[in-house]
Design a protein around this motif. Sequence first.
Motif, PDB file in Angstrom:
ATOM      1  N   ASP A  84       0.863  -1.183   0.000  1.00  0.00           N
ATOM      2  CA  ASP A  84       0.000   0.000   0.000  1.00  0.00           C
ATOM      3  C   ASP A  84       0.898   1.231   0.000  1.00  0.00           C
ATOM      4  O   ASP A  84       1.844   1.308   0.778  1.00  0.00           O
ATOM      5  N   PHE A  85       0.593   2.178  -0.866  1.00  0.00           N
ATOM      6  CA  PHE A  85       1.426   3.367  -0.982  1.00  0.00           C
ATOM      7  C   PHE A  85       0.757   4.608  -0.411  1.00  0.00           C
ATOM      8  O   PHE A  85       1.402   5.622  -0.208  1.00  0.00           O
ATOM      9  N   GLY A  86      -0.533   4.538  -0.124  1.00  0.00           N
ATOM     10  CA  GLY A  86      -1.256   5.675   0.427  1.00  0.00           C
ATOM     11  C   GLY A  86      -1.337   5.639   1.944  1.00  0.00           C
ATOM     12  O   GLY A  86      -1.297   6.668   2.602  1.00  0.00           O
ATOM     13  N   GLY A  87      -1.471   4.462   2.512  1.00  0.00           N
ATOM     14  CA  GLY A  87      -1.484   4.299   3.958  1.00  0.00           C
ATOM     15  C   GLY A  87      -2.798   3.825   4.548  1.00  0.00           C
ATOM     16  O   GLY A  87      -2.823   3.337   5.665  1.00  0.00           O
ATOM     17  N   GLU A  88      -3.890   3.953   3.814  1.00  0.00           N
ATOM     18  CA  GLU A  88      -5.197   3.585   4.374  1.00  0.00           C
ATOM     19  C   GLU A  88      -5.261   2.105   4.746  1.00  0.00           C
ATOM     20  O   GLU A  88      -5.739   1.755   5.825  1.00  0.00           O
TER      21      GLU A  88
END
Length: 162
Positions: A84-88
């Motif tokens: 995951d690159f956004g963090g959610e």
Amino acid sequence: MKRLILVRHAKSSWKYNVSDKERPLKQRGVDDALLISKEFSGKGIIVDAVYTSPAKRAHTTCTIFKQNLNWPSSKIEIVDDLYDFGGESVIRYINNLSDSLNTVAIFGHNHAFTTIANQMGDKYIDNLPTAGLVLIKFNVDSWKYAKYGQTELIMFPRDFRP
């Protein structure tokens, strides 16, 4: 009390014609992961569980830590949600961890990890570099309440290179 250790994967190589998930580490990445894992081993922090993104660069970084900290393989789990690159997805994963775990290490990616370190910790980090480590302490009994904590440790490879 809960403690979260975020480790961004070490420097990866773009030299090979492989998918993003299959990118290996560069030699500098291996060296930096060795450096940080050896420095971290001297902190005496006992980790209850380790989770890693399935990406080769994250998993290899995790393996280097495993070897230097003598973590048993049974402590390590590959988790698709950590790619995951956004963090959610990572935050959701953290908030659903078993409350029987007090100290957890997660190996993954930016921009997610810089965002999470700044959102959950109390020290601003401009950018969590490759092989960088951040430990955040939460004064809660359940991971579902781990939202705002104290940044207890920040380790960047550049600070330990000769």
